[in-house]
Scaffold this motif. Structure first.
Motif, PDB file in Angstrom:
ATOM      1  N   LEU A  78       0.700  -1.072  -0.066  1.00  0.00           N
ATOM      2  CA  LEU A  78       0.005   0.260   0.004  1.00  0.00           C
ATOM      3  C   LEU A  78       0.602   1.250   0.398  1.00  0.00           C
ATOM      4  CD1 LEU A  78      -2.751   1.512   0.351  1.00  0.00           C
ATOM      5  CD2 LEU A  78      -2.400   1.315   2.989  1.00  0.00           C
ATOM      6  N   ARG A  79       0.635   2.618  -0.658  1.00  0.00           N
ATOM      7  CA  ARG A  79       1.444   3.578  -1.282  1.00  0.00           C
ATOM      8  C   ARG A  79       0.109   4.214  -0.465  1.00  0.00           C
ATOM      9  NH1 ARG A  79       6.676   3.225  -2.043  1.00  0.00           N
ATOM     10  NH2 ARG A  79       6.850   1.764  -3.778  1.00  0.00           N
ATOM     11  N   THR A  80      -0.190   5.469   0.606  1.00  0.00           N
ATOM     12  CA  THR A  80      -1.595   5.840   0.801  1.00  0.00           C
ATOM     13  C   THR A  80      -0.885   7.628   1.490  1.00  0.00           C
ATOM     14  OG1 THR A  80      -3.747   5.887   1.707  1.00  0.00           O
ATOM     15  CG2 THR A  80      -1.619   5.320   3.194  1.00  0.00           C
ATOM     16  N   THR A  81      -1.847   8.408   1.769  1.00  0.00           N
ATOM     17  CA  THR A  81      -1.457   9.511   2.489  1.00  0.00           C
ATOM     18  C   THR A  81      -2.196   9.635   3.338  1.00  0.00           C
ATOM     19  OG1 THR A  81      -3.255  10.852   1.217  1.00  0.00           O
ATOM     20  CG2 THR A  81      -1.097  11.090   0.639  1.00  0.00           C
ATOM     21  N   ASP A  82      -2.043  10.029   4.599  1.00  0.00           N
ATOM     22  CA  ASP A  82      -3.695   9.873   5.866  1.00  0.00           C
ATOM     23  C   ASP A  82      -4.337  10.738   5.271  1.00  0.00           C
ATOM     24  OD1 ASP A  82      -4.287  11.005   8.485  1.00  0.00           O
ATOM     25  OD2 ASP A  82      -2.627  12.208   8.748  1.00  0.00           O
ATOM     26  N   LEU A  83      -5.833   9.311   5.316  1.00  0.00           N
ATOM     27  CA  LEU A  83      -6.466  10.144   4.678  1.00  0.00           C
ATOM     28  C   LEU A  83      -7.871   9.987   6.015  1.00  0.00           C
ATOM     29  CD1 LEU A  83      -7.403   6.495   2.252  1.00  0.00           C
ATOM     30  CD2 LEU A  83      -6.686   9.641   1.619  1.00  0.00           C
ATOM     31  N   LEU A  84      -6.984  10.365   7.235  1.00  0.00           N
ATOM     32  CA  LEU A  84      -7.866  10.399   8.637  1.00  0.00           C
ATOM     33  C   LEU A  84      -8.235  12.207   9.003  1.00  0.00           C
ATOM     34  CD1 LEU A  84      -6.090   7.593  10.287  1.00  0.00           C
ATOM     35  CD2 LEU A  84      -8.989   7.794   9.028  1.00  0.00           C
ATOM     36  N   GLN A  85      -6.830  13.261   8.802  1.00  0.00           N
ATOM     37  CA  GLN A  85      -6.640  14.687   9.438  1.00  0.00           C
ATOM     38  C   GLN A  85      -6.117  15.212   8.272  1.00  0.00           C
ATOM     39  OE1 GLN A  85      -5.375  14.827  13.628  1.00  0.00           O
ATOM     40  NE2 GLN A  85      -4.031  13.445  13.637  1.00  0.00           N
ATOM     41  N   HIS A  86      -5.564  14.591   7.385  1.00  0.00           N
ATOM     42  CA  HIS A  86      -5.180  15.089   6.361  1.00  0.00           C
ATOM     43  C   HIS A  86      -3.643  16.169   6.597  1.00  0.00           C
ATOM     44  CE1 HIS A  86      -8.319  13.992   4.683  1.00  0.00           C
ATOM     45  NE2 HIS A  86      -9.857  14.326   5.083  1.00  0.00           N
ATOM     46  N   LYS A  87      -3.009  15.269   7.307  1.00  0.00           N
ATOM     47  CA  LYS A  87      -1.976  16.058   8.294  1.00  0.00           C
ATOM     48  C   LYS A  87      -0.624  15.422   6.667  1.00  0.00           C
ATOM     49  CE  LYS A  87      -2.375  16.382  12.404  1.00  0.00           C
ATOM     50  NZ  LYS A  87      -1.635  16.050  14.112  1.00  0.00           N
ATOM     51  N   PRO A  88       0.004  16.328   6.127  1.00  0.00           N
ATOM     52  CA  PRO A  88       1.026  16.472   5.528  1.00  0.00           C
ATOM     53  C   PRO A  88       2.315  15.207   5.382  1.00  0.00           C
ATOM     54  CG  PRO A  88       0.804  18.593   5.675  1.00  0.00           C
ATOM     55  CD  PRO A  88       0.326  17.749   7.069  1.00  0.00           C
ATOM     56  N   GLY A  89       2.033  14.808   4.678  1.00  0.00           N
ATOM     57  CA  GLY A  89       2.998  12.804   4.390  1.00  0.00           C
ATOM     58  C   GLY A  89       2.356  12.455   3.665  1.00  0.00           C
TER      59      GLY A  89
END
Length: 350
Positions: free
Chosen positions: A39-50
């Motif tokens: 899996l590759r993803t971003t922070d989908l919960l809080q949308h913090k950068p990274g």
């Protein structure tokens, strides 16, 4: 939001790469170098950068965040989630720790094997599980352990009899051999070293004591069907995804006997609802968040409000589907979690 924004932006100005350890070339569970990207993803919960990657070992099927967050990274991404800005929102999430009926059922499951005098709930948060479990076991003393700020509230509000702040491995010297029961409810996946937590649990339990574990099931079919929208990936907070067979083998090696395994009771009917919510949120104008460089404009606020109202039918339909399918899903490979109850064996010398 405005009060928190300068501190967040100051941290982000230094970049998010510093929040990650070096990428490891081998599996932390078995040592194999046969890894694949799951899996590759971003922070989908809080949308913090990274951005975040979950790798899977081809040899033992263990999955893990790679590169893993540093302690500073964990602090950054946990901040304002369980406490602070998002605390009330998290409490409303289906299947969260505030689910009283689920907590009471967990207590009854352990009570089939033992009537504990003392019980330690590790990763207790604000102590919702002990507060509910004592309704089933009124003569059991419930203590809690956690690293977050919620543990102080749990003690202050009387949800736990004793509050122990810190990681279990660090608490072992003063808690060894003290408890008849110990629970880790969706806790191991958050820890940098799950095996260290299990070793500590064995030392804290008395011989004959019982360990209650619940974890997301990385072999759940929903993980493959929904991909990054499968909420149990829970990036960047979940560091490890342990297949049931691996956990059973580790417990046996530590001197536990598994007395119960249950996927049906551990399943939380939320996969479709959460996936729908995450997807819709991903494409909606952002809410005001202190890690954004500026607050949303009035137009963005209004568009978000309209889209939020428009999404209600889709979310309600997904919720109805989750609940209607739960009796079937919980007995199928789509069950999203598993429960293990294990008895600590006596020491060989005793």
């Amino acid at each position: 939001m405005a009060e928190r924004r300068p501190a967040y932006l100051s941290e982000l100005a230094q970049g998010t790469e510093r929040f990650h350890e070096p990428r490891r070339p081998d599996c932390p569970w078995c040592g194999s170098t046969q890894l694949r990207t799951r899996l590759r993803t971003t922070d989908l919960l809080q949308h913090k950068p990274g951005s975040f990657t979950v790798d899977q070992c081809r040899a033992c099927a263990h999955s893990f965040q790679n590169p893993r967050l540093t302690p500073e990274g964990l602090d950054f991404y946990y901040r304002d989630f369980y406490d602070g800005l998002r605390a009330e929102h998290v409490r409303r999430v289906p299947g969260a720790r505030g689910d009283t009926a689920r907590h009471r059922e967990r207590a009854r499951a352990v009570a089939r094997y033992i009537e504990p005098e003392s019980w330690l709930d590790v990763g207790t948060g604000r102590g919702e599980f002990p507060a509910a479990a004592r309704e089933e076991l009124p003569y059991t003393a419930f203590d809690g352990a956690d690293v977050g700020a919620g543990i102080a509230e749990a003690r202050r509000e009387g949800r736990v009899d004793e509050a122990h702040e810190g990681r279990l491995a660090d608490l072992v010297p003063r808690l060894a051999g003290r408890y008849d029961a110990l629970s880790m409810l969706h806790h191991l996946e958050h820890t940098p070293d799950p095996r260290a937590e299990l070793r500590a649990a064995r030392r804290v339990l008395r011989p004959g004591g019982h360990l209650l574990l619940e974890l997301p099931d990385p072999e759940c079919r929903y993980a493959h069907l929904l991909g990054r929208w499968w909420v149990s990936y829970f990036q960047p907070q979940h560091l490890h995804f342990i297949p049931l067979a691996n956990l059973r083998a580790e417990l046996a090696a530590l001197g536990f006997t598994v007395v119960g395994v249950d996927r049906r009771a551990a399943h939380v009917p939320r996969d479709l609802t959460a996936a729908c919510a995450l997807f819709l949120e991903r494409w909606s104008p952002r809410a005001d968040e202190p890690w954004r460089t500026s607050a949303p404009t009035e137009v963005q606020r209004r568009v978000r409000s309209v889209l939020t109202r428009a999404s209600v039918p889709a979310l309600l339909s997904a919720r109805v589907a989750d609940r209607a399918l739960a009796p079937l899903i919980s007995r199928s490979p789509y069950a999203n979690a598993y429960r293990v109850i294990a008895r600590r064996n006596a020491d060989p010398s005793s």
